[in-house]
Write a protein that holds these residues in place. Sequence first.
Motif, PDB file in Angstrom:
ATOM      1  N   TRP A  50       0.808  -1.224   0.000  1.00  0.00           N
ATOM      2  CA  TRP A  50       0.000   0.000   0.000  1.00  0.00           C
ATOM      3  C   TRP A  50       0.838   1.270   0.000  1.00  0.00           C
ATOM      4  O   TRP A  50       0.437   2.292  -0.560  1.00  0.00           O
ATOM      5  CB  TRP A  50      -0.929   0.013   1.205  1.00  0.00           C
ATOM      6  CG  TRP A  50      -0.194  -0.025   2.521  1.00  0.00           C
ATOM      7  CD1 TRP A  50       0.207  -1.143   3.194  1.00  0.00           C
ATOM      8  CD2 TRP A  50       0.246   1.092   3.292  1.00  0.00           C
ATOM      9  NE1 TRP A  50       0.878  -0.790   4.341  1.00  0.00           N
ATOM     10  CE2 TRP A  50       0.911   0.583   4.434  1.00  0.00           C
ATOM     11  CE3 TRP A  50       0.141   2.470   3.146  1.00  0.00           C
ATOM     12  CZ2 TRP A  50       1.474   1.393   5.409  1.00  0.00           C
ATOM     13  CZ3 TRP A  50       0.702   3.296   4.115  1.00  0.00           C
ATOM     14  CH2 TRP A  50       1.361   2.760   5.225  1.00  0.00           C
ATOM     15  N   TRP A  51       2.032   1.210   0.620  1.00  0.00           N
ATOM     16  CA  TRP A  51       2.833   2.425   0.744  1.00  0.00           C
ATOM     17  C   TRP A  51       3.507   2.827  -0.565  1.00  0.00           C
ATOM     18  O   TRP A  51       3.895   3.984  -0.735  1.00  0.00           O
ATOM     19  CB  TRP A  51       3.899   2.260   1.835  1.00  0.00           C
ATOM     20  CG  TRP A  51       4.786   1.048   1.662  1.00  0.00           C
ATOM     21  CD1 TRP A  51       4.625  -0.176   2.236  1.00  0.00           C
ATOM     22  CD2 TRP A  51       5.958   0.958   0.835  1.00  0.00           C
ATOM     23  NE1 TRP A  51       5.614  -1.038   1.832  1.00  0.00           N
ATOM     24  CE2 TRP A  51       6.457  -0.364   0.969  1.00  0.00           C
ATOM     25  CE3 TRP A  51       6.633   1.839   0.008  1.00  0.00           C
ATOM     26  CZ2 TRP A  51       7.596  -0.806   0.306  1.00  0.00           C
ATOM     27  CZ3 TRP A  51       7.774   1.405  -0.657  1.00  0.00           C
ATOM     28  CH2 TRP A  51       8.245   0.105  -0.502  1.00  0.00           C
ATOM     29  N   LEU A  52       3.652   1.882  -1.515  1.00  0.00           N
ATOM     30  CA  LEU A  52       4.358   2.191  -2.758  1.00  0.00           C
ATOM     31  C   LEU A  52       3.597   3.191  -3.624  1.00  0.00           C
ATOM     32  O   LEU A  52       4.173   4.201  -4.068  1.00  0.00           O
ATOM     33  CB  LEU A  52       4.646   0.900  -3.535  1.00  0.00           C
ATOM     34  CG  LEU A  52       5.563   1.043  -4.749  1.00  0.00           C
ATOM     35  CD1 LEU A  52       6.908   1.630  -4.339  1.00  0.00           C
ATOM     36  CD2 LEU A  52       5.757  -0.316  -5.430  1.00  0.00           C
ATOM     37  N   PRO A  53       2.301   2.969  -3.902  1.00  0.00           N
ATOM     38  CA  PRO A  53       1.579   3.999  -4.667  1.00  0.00           C
ATOM     39  C   PRO A  53       1.472   5.320  -3.919  1.00  0.00           C
ATOM     40  O   PRO A  53       1.475   6.391  -4.544  1.00  0.00           O
ATOM     41  CB  PRO A  53       0.195   3.377  -4.904  1.00  0.00           C
ATOM     42  CG  PRO A  53       0.081   2.274  -3.914  1.00  0.00           C
ATOM     43  CD  PRO A  53       1.464   1.774  -3.682  1.00  0.00           C
ATOM     44  N   LEU A  54       1.405   5.284  -2.581  1.00  0.00           N
ATOM     45  CA  LEU A  54       1.392   6.530  -1.821  1.00  0.00           C
ATOM     46  C   LEU A  54       2.695   7.299  -2.014  1.00  0.00           C
ATOM     47  O   LEU A  54       2.700   8.532  -2.168  1.00  0.00           O
ATOM     48  CB  LEU A  54       1.181   6.241  -0.332  1.00  0.00           C
ATOM     49  CG  LEU A  54      -0.247   5.965   0.126  1.00  0.00           C
ATOM     50  CD1 LEU A  54      -0.264   5.609   1.606  1.00  0.00           C
ATOM     51  CD2 LEU A  54      -1.156   7.157  -0.153  1.00  0.00           C
ATOM     52  N   LEU A  55       3.804   6.569  -2.016  1.00  0.00           N
ATOM     53  CA  LEU A  55       5.104   7.209  -2.246  1.00  0.00           C
ATOM     54  C   LEU A  55       5.151   7.813  -3.642  1.00  0.00           C
ATOM     55  O   LEU A  55       5.637   8.925  -3.839  1.00  0.00           O
ATOM     56  CB  LEU A  55       6.218   6.181  -2.063  1.00  0.00           C
ATOM     57  CG  LEU A  55       7.648   6.711  -1.984  1.00  0.00           C
ATOM     58  CD1 LEU A  55       7.814   7.621  -0.781  1.00  0.00           C
ATOM     59  CD2 LEU A  55       8.641   5.556  -1.924  1.00  0.00           C
ATOM     60  N   GLY A  56       4.624   7.073  -4.622  1.00  0.00           N
ATOM     61  CA  GLY A  56       4.581   7.596  -5.983  1.00  0.00           C
ATOM     62  C   GLY A  56       3.705   8.836  -6.094  1.00  0.00           C
ATOM     63  O   GLY A  56       4.051   9.798  -6.775  1.00  0.00           O
ATOM     64  N   LEU A  57       2.561   8.814  -5.402  1.00  0.00           N
ATOM     65  CA  LEU A  57       1.672   9.974  -5.422  1.00  0.00           C
ATOM     66  C   LEU A  57       2.354  11.205  -4.839  1.00  0.00           C
ATOM     67  O   LEU A  57       2.236  12.312  -5.375  1.00  0.00           O
ATOM     68  CB  LEU A  57       0.395   9.673  -4.632  1.00  0.00           C
ATOM     69  CG  LEU A  57      -0.661   8.811  -5.323  1.00  0.00           C
ATOM     70  CD1 LEU A  57      -1.770   8.449  -4.341  1.00  0.00           C
ATOM     71  CD2 LEU A  57      -1.244   9.528  -6.532  1.00  0.00           C
ATOM     72  N   GLY A  58       3.083  11.014  -3.742  1.00  0.00           N
ATOM     73  CA  GLY A  58       3.704  12.156  -3.086  1.00  0.00           C
ATOM     74  C   GLY A  58       4.936  12.669  -3.801  1.00  0.00           C
ATOM     75  O   GLY A  58       5.077  13.880  -4.037  1.00  0.00           O
TER      76      GLY A  58
END
Length: 314
Positions: A227-235
């Motif tokens: 879950w944290w990977l797309p969040l990192l990409g978004l940020g």
Amino acid sequence: MAELPASRLLPGLGFAVLSAMSFGLSGSLAKGLLDTGWTAGAAVTVRVLVAAAVLAVPAVLSLRGRWGLLRRNAGLVAVYGMVAVAGCQLAYFNAVVHMQVGVALLIEYTAPVAVIGWMWLRHGHRPGVLTLVGAVVAAFGLVLVLDLLSGADLSVPGVLWALGAMAGAATYFVLSASEDNGLPPLVLAASGLTLGAVALLVAGAVGVVPMSASTAPVSYDGATVPWWLPLLGLGVVTAALAYVTGIAAGRRLGSRLASFVALLEVLFALLFAWLLLGELPRAVQVVGGVLILAGVVVVKLGERGTAAAAGTST
């Protein structure tokens, strides 16, 4: 208005395309999170928080101790963070509650037309015929890309919220192009994102935007990622990189041309939706993409013609 030299035009176009590409990735990354239980408000808030954190140290180094710049431009930073970042996002999310996503996006992307009107009324930059033709061609291209010809239901609240998002996007283009404030692009982006994050957190705390998250794995066209990977990409990619390169593009191209090149975000959004979500664009959408590119070219020709006319009149 002088014609842009190649030393500003080419890097400006490069930054503008990179910004459009980065922003265009956000929808597909967010879709995976939303499918696992994230609300749009929570995903955007984390996106803006991560971006602000990533840019904090580079922004401080870029500022080089000139804290007076922030104090003198406190109003600009506040408008950028509250309107161009938080306000635009909140208005768009509220719009899609009442109407189809494509319709809301089309209304928001009338921002370049609003920029032309603002530059005309506020600064006397009267658009030429080619610029207006380019606006019409690009707008029709967006209609095709978003596949709206089949008809879409409109609601008054939805239209009003979408117009609010359009105003936020237009504000972003105008403020990003301003060089008179002396703020480095990193500083404007970081400070605006920080204020935007605070505004979104407050909106979530008072219940304006629902906030819920999930730690379930996220799937993209057969691939599963934490879950944290797309969040990192978004940020990092779709916010930090996108805003900094967008500001850099605006300061080299001007708000009017930069806002039209930013229409490429729709094309990149379709491409990433195909790659990550398996959503293939239809033939009519491909035609619309060609029209958007043609509209950007015509706008550039209109900018050159306006510059030439200004030169002959002085």
